[in-house]
Design a protein around this motif. Structure first.
Motif, PDB file in Angstrom:
ATOM      1  N   THR A   1     -14.149 -20.838 -23.877  1.00 37.05           N
ATOM      2  CA  THR A   1     -15.382 -21.018 -24.652  1.00 37.05           C
ATOM      3  C   THR A   1     -15.122 -20.779 -26.128  1.00 37.05           C
ATOM      4  OG1 THR A   1     -16.060 -18.697 -24.457  1.00 37.05           O
ATOM      5  CG2 THR A   1     -16.745 -20.211 -22.690  1.00 37.05           C
ATOM      6  N   LEU A   2     -16.029 -21.310 -26.952  1.00 34.91           N
ATOM      7  CA  LEU A   2     -15.886 -21.160 -28.396  1.00 34.91           C
ATOM      8  C   LEU A   2     -15.957 -19.690 -28.800  1.00 34.91           C
ATOM      9  CD1 LEU A   2     -15.699 -22.348 -31.244  1.00 34.91           C
ATOM     10  CD2 LEU A   2     -18.207 -22.579 -31.242  1.00 34.91           C
ATOM     11  N   ASP A   3     -16.864 -18.934 -28.264  1.00 34.37           N
ATOM     12  CA  ASP A   3     -17.007 -17.532 -28.650  1.00 34.37           C
ATOM     13  C   ASP A   3     -15.769 -16.712 -28.286  1.00 34.37           C
ATOM     14  OD1 ASP A   3     -19.486 -18.022 -29.682  1.00 34.37           O
ATOM     15  OD2 ASP A   3     -20.575 -17.412 -27.870  1.00 34.37           O
ATOM     16  N   SER A   4     -15.228 -16.953 -27.086  1.00 36.31           N
ATOM     17  CA  SER A   4     -14.044 -16.187 -26.674  1.00 36.31           C
ATOM     18  C   SER A   4     -12.832 -16.536 -27.529  1.00 36.31           C
ATOM     19  CB  SER A   4     -13.747 -16.425 -25.191  1.00 36.31           C
ATOM     20  OG  SER A   4     -13.514 -17.801 -24.947  1.00 36.31           O
ATOM     21  N   LYS A   5     -12.697 -17.819 -27.853  1.00 36.76           N
ATOM     22  CA  LYS A   5     -11.566 -18.213 -28.717  1.00 36.76           C
ATOM     23  C   LYS A   5     -11.721 -17.604 -30.105  1.00 36.76           C
ATOM     24  CE  LYS A   5     -10.113 -22.529 -26.527  1.00 36.76           C
ATOM     25  NZ  LYS A   5      -8.707 -22.111 -26.340  1.00 36.76           N
ATOM     26  N   LEU A   6     -12.941 -17.597 -30.638  1.00 37.58           N
ATOM     27  CA  LEU A   6     -13.154 -16.974 -31.945  1.00 37.58           C
ATOM     28  C   LEU A   6     -12.847 -15.488 -31.903  1.00 37.58           C
ATOM     29  CD1 LEU A   6     -16.479 -18.690 -33.108  1.00 37.58           C
ATOM     30  CD2 LEU A   6     -14.172 -19.049 -34.024  1.00 37.58           C
ATOM     31  N   PHE A   7     -13.197 -14.848 -30.800  1.00 41.65           N
ATOM     32  CA  PHE A   7     -12.942 -13.406 -30.673  1.00 41.65           C
ATOM     33  C   PHE A   7     -11.443 -13.103 -30.769  1.00 41.65           C
ATOM     34  CE2 PHE A   7     -11.889  -9.802 -27.898  1.00 41.65           C
ATOM     35  CZ  PHE A   7     -12.591  -8.795 -28.536  1.00 41.65           C
ATOM     36  N   TRP A   8     -10.660 -13.813 -29.969  1.00 43.36           N
ATOM     37  CA  TRP A   8      -9.206 -13.551 -29.987  1.00 43.36           C
ATOM     38  C   TRP A   8      -8.566 -13.989 -31.313  1.00 43.36           C
ATOM     39  CZ3 TRP A   8      -8.320 -10.103 -26.717  1.00 43.36           C
ATOM     40  CH2 TRP A   8      -8.864 -10.103 -25.432  1.00 43.36           C
ATOM     41  N   MET A   9      -9.068 -15.096 -31.869  1.00 46.53           N
ATOM     42  CA  MET A   9      -8.520 -15.555 -33.152  1.00 46.53           C
ATOM     43  C   MET A   9      -8.788 -14.545 -34.259  1.00 46.53           C
ATOM     44  SD  MET A   9      -7.085 -17.741 -35.185  1.00 46.53           S
ATOM     45  CE  MET A   9      -7.000 -19.369 -34.472  1.00 46.53           C
ATOM     46  N   ASN A  10      -9.996 -14.005 -34.303  1.00 49.04           N
ATOM     47  CA  ASN A  10     -10.328 -13.038 -35.355  1.00 49.04           C
ATOM     48  C   ASN A  10      -9.489 -11.774 -35.229  1.00 49.04           C
ATOM     49  OD1 ASN A  10     -12.229 -14.785 -36.407  1.00 49.04           O
ATOM     50  ND2 ASN A  10     -13.933 -13.911 -35.218  1.00 49.04           N
ATOM     51  N   LEU A  11      -9.259 -11.303 -33.990  1.00 43.71           N
ATOM     52  CA  LEU A  11      -8.437 -10.115 -33.811  1.00 43.71           C
ATOM     53  C   LEU A  11      -6.967 -10.368 -34.166  1.00 43.71           C
ATOM     54  CD1 LEU A  11      -9.808  -8.517 -30.514  1.00 43.71           C
ATOM     55  CD2 LEU A  11     -10.195  -7.796 -32.876  1.00 43.71           C
TER      56      LEU A  11
ATOM     57  N   TRP B   1      -5.848 -11.705 -36.657  1.00 47.67           N
ATOM     58  CA  TRP B   1      -5.625 -11.538 -38.091  1.00 47.67           C
ATOM     59  C   TRP B   1      -4.995 -10.176 -38.420  1.00 47.67           C
ATOM     60  CZ3 TRP B   1      -5.393 -14.529 -42.188  1.00 47.67           C
ATOM     61  CH2 TRP B   1      -5.943 -15.807 -42.138  1.00 47.67           C
ATOM     62  N   VAL B   2      -5.169  -9.205 -37.551  1.00 48.52           N
ATOM     63  CA  VAL B   2      -4.527  -7.906 -37.790  1.00 48.52           C
ATOM     64  C   VAL B   2      -3.019  -8.084 -37.881  1.00 48.52           C
ATOM     65  CG1 VAL B   2      -4.120  -5.602 -36.857  1.00 48.52           C
ATOM     66  CG2 VAL B   2      -6.391  -6.654 -36.660  1.00 48.52           C
ATOM     67  N   GLY B   3      -2.441  -8.800 -36.927  1.00 49.29           N
ATOM     68  CA  GLY B   3      -1.002  -9.054 -36.969  1.00 49.29           C
ATOM     69  C   GLY B   3      -0.603  -9.967 -38.103  1.00 49.29           C
ATOM     70  N   VAL B   4      -1.482 -10.960 -38.406  1.00 50.19           N
ATOM     71  CA  VAL B   4      -1.166 -11.921 -39.467  1.00 50.19           C
ATOM     72  C   VAL B   4      -0.970 -11.225 -40.799  1.00 50.19           C
ATOM     73  CG1 VAL B   4      -2.050 -13.894 -40.775  1.00 50.19           C
ATOM     74  CG2 VAL B   4      -2.354 -13.809 -38.300  1.00 50.19           C
TER      75      VAL B   4
ATOM     76  N   LEU C   1      -9.322  -6.354 -46.386  1.00 47.18           N
ATOM     77  CA  LEU C   1     -10.519  -7.162 -46.598  1.00 47.18           C
ATOM     78  C   LEU C   1     -10.502  -8.417 -45.742  1.00 47.18           C
ATOM     79  CD1 LEU C   1     -10.978  -6.882 -50.485  1.00 47.18           C
ATOM     80  CD2 LEU C   1     -12.337  -5.778 -48.701  1.00 47.18           C
ATOM     81  N   THR C   2      -9.295  -8.971 -45.559  1.00 42.16           N
ATOM     82  CA  THR C   2      -9.186 -10.170 -44.730  1.00 42.16           C
ATOM     83  C   THR C   2      -9.569  -9.875 -43.283  1.00 42.16           C
ATOM     84  OG1 THR C   2      -7.414 -11.017 -46.144  1.00 42.16           O
ATOM     85  CG2 THR C   2      -7.625 -11.993 -43.956  1.00 42.16           C
ATOM     86  N   VAL C   3      -9.110  -8.752 -42.752  1.00 42.35           N
ATOM     87  CA  VAL C   3      -9.463  -8.382 -41.383  1.00 42.35           C
ATOM     88  C   VAL C   3     -10.967  -8.160 -41.268  1.00 42.35           C
ATOM     89  CG1 VAL C   3      -9.185  -6.614 -39.597  1.00 42.35           C
ATOM     90  CG2 VAL C   3      -7.201  -7.419 -40.878  1.00 42.35           C
TER      91      VAL C   3
END
Length: 556
Positions: free
Chosen positions: A45-55, A57-60, A95-97
């Motif tokens: 789902t879109l929400d689940s993909k956004l959730f994992w993508m946003n998290l 960013w910590v590694g990024v 700030l990015t996270v």
């Protein structure tokens, strides 16, 4: 991800080696990003993909900061790896996270997020916002700045350092290149960032650097600080001036020698603090004496000027080093006085003693006059030996003169045969094209005379053997006398005397010191069945080597 985890574990074990903690953080960031990419791909789902993508960013954002800090520590610039600098570098990533986690409430990081299905596979497509491009530029900037010091190690003379830096650059270039292709829209699959996939190449490269090239086990971090430490702590005063003769750096000795604080001299004309600055040569070894006023007396210095050039060979400054020779000059003056005493006064006084002893013997017939004359002769001989030693040390400060070995040995062999006709003196055939330092004249003279004179036999035997190689000459003088006492040899091997431990004369010291001035060594062995063998091993010279100092001959 498994390879990256293994590399992170190996780096963690190397703590507290320089760069280990930032390297672990960078590898952990890569593993984090890779893991959350997998979670995102498995989401439907879109929400689940956004959730994992946003998290993710910590590694990024951890990766570029950790890479930059690792490069600083690894190359010895660890003075910048401090809490306040790390906090400053982390402002944009933090700030990015925050913006990633709150992306649904603003358009700073992403303007739009949609779910795209292709061939039954759902991927996340996002339109970048202004902050996305800011963090992208920031990430690439840190990556570039961290790579610059590593490029300098590619040309290092150390194979491990070249291998380490090459592996690190490969490991960094692979994900950065793949990410650049994704940002540029070259990747054919919409919404799929291949950067975490490229981390497999990074993991292999970093693992190779850790195992094959001993990354963190052998690293160049001490080099930069060591060079600075050597400059600061060197005994000679060192002043660095630019091409306009303004002082740009000084070491601790220079500050003490000139009697000024660094803030008082840096950025000022060197002539203001160096009275004889204009008389210094433009380049080369120094030429004469420089006088500076100290706290309580004037001090004399040898000044050496070394030109600093850029990679095009253009002069950009000079280094002036000052070596305090005040004590050396005073010692030289003392030796000159002692040399005069040894040359003239002792000889004159012993001649007077011997002359009066002759008169006493003739007028009074006192047999003790013979004893007086013998001891006076001994004193004269000691004075003569001391004079020879003083001359030898003087020769050690002058350019080396090369003399044919055949001329030196044949002359002294003939002298001993004439002075001691009862002795049998044999000598190997002498090569005509072999040259040695002229200072060895006193060595061969003393060895041959002592071998014949101090032999109680009615028919003493002295043998001279010569061995010549491309670089060395070995002359051995053997006799069948009583030999050299073990006690005498131990004193020579110790290299010094004391009131309780000393030799019986100066002859062996003369041989040892003169051979050292010539850049060689002396060894003592017992002869079979009786006697001793003294071997002198010295460098083989050529006539063209005249003009080199004794120290240069030894170092070559």
């Amino acid at each position: 991800m498994t390879v990256g985890t293994t590399a992170a574990f190996l780096a963690w074990r190397e703590r507290p080696e320089p760069g280990s903690v930032p390297l672990v953080a960078m590898l952990s960031g890569q593993c984090w990003w890779s893991a959350f990419l997998i979670f995102q791909l498995q989401a439907t789902t879109l929400d689940s993909k956004l959730f994992w993508m946003n998290l993710s960013w910590v590694g990024v954002v951890v990766i570029p900061v950790a890479w930059f800090l690792f490069a600083l520590e690894y190359t010895g610039h660890d003075q910048y790896v401090r809490l306040r600098y790390v906090a400053l570098l982390s402002v944009v990533p933090v700030l990015t996270v925050v913006l990633a986690v709150t992306s649904e409430s603003h358009d700073l990081l992403y303007v739009e997020s949609t779910l795209v299905r292709r061939n039954g596979v759902a991927t996340l497509s996002r339109t970048p916002g202004p902050w996305f491009w800011l963090i992208t530029v920031y990430t690439y900037l840190l990556g570039l700045l961290g790579s610059i010091p590593l490029f300098g190690l590619i040309r290092s003379d150390s194979l491990p350092f070249r291998g380490q830096s090459a592996a690190l650059l490969v490991g960094t270039l692979a994900p950065w290149a793949s990410n650049a292709l994704f940002v540029a829209g070259v990747v054919p699959i919409t919404g799929l960032d291949p950067t975490p996939i490229a981390f497999a190449v990074s993991g292999v490269a970093y693992l190779g650097a850790l195992t094959r090239f001993r990354l963190l086990g052998t690293n160049p971090s001490p080099n930069r600080r060591a060079r600075r430490l050597v400059f600061q702590r060197m005994q000679e005063a060192a002043i660095v001036v630019d091409s306009h003769d303004y002082v740009v750096d000084v070491n601790e000795s220079a500050v003490e020698t000139l009697g000024v604080a660094p803030r008082e001299i840096l950025g000022r004309p060197a002539a203001q603090f160096f009275p004889e600055y204009d008389e210094l040569p433009e380049d080369g070894a120094a030429t004469g004496r420089v006088t500076l006023d100290g706290d309580s007396r004037e001090a004399l210095y040898d000044a050496t000027v070394t030109r600093i050039t850029d990679f095009r060979g253009r002069a950009i400054g000079r280094v002036i080093t000052l070596h305090d020779v005040s004590e050396h000059i005073r010692q030289q003056q003392r030796l000159e006085v002692l040399n005069r005493v040894l040359r003239h006064n002792i000889r004159t006084e012993t001649n007077l003693i011997a002359g009066y002893a002759d008169l006493i013997e003739k007028e009074a017939g006192d047999p003790r006059a013979t004893t007086v004359k013998r001891h006076a002769a001994n004193i004269a001989e000691i004075g003569e030996k001391a004079r020879e030693i003083s001359d030898i040390f003087e020769q050690g400060r002058e350019p080396t003169e090369a003399t044919p070995l055949a001329d030196l040995l044949s002359e002294h062999v003939a002298d001993v045969r004439e002075a001691y006709p009862e002795a049998t003196v044999t000598c190997d055939p002498l090569p005509e094209d072999v040259y040695v330092a002229t200072v060895l004249d006193a060595v061969f003279s003393n060895l041959l005379e002592n071998a014949a004179e101090h032999n109680p036999s009615d028919h003493p035997h002295v043998g001279v053997t010569v061995e010549v190689t491309d670089e060395w000459v070995r002359v051995a003088v053997a006799d069948d006398g009583p030999g050299i006492d073990e006690y005498e040899r131990s004193v020579l091997e110790r290299g010094t005397e004391s009131p309780l431990v000393h030799g019986s004369g100066l002859g062996l010291w003369l041989v040892t010191w003169a051979t050292g001035v010539a850049g060689g060594t002396v060894s003592f062995e017992a002869n079979d069945p009786t006697g001793s063998v003294v071997s002198v091993r010295v460098p083989s010279l050529s006539p063209g080597e005249a003009g080199r100092t004794a120290a240069e001959t030894r170092s070559s």
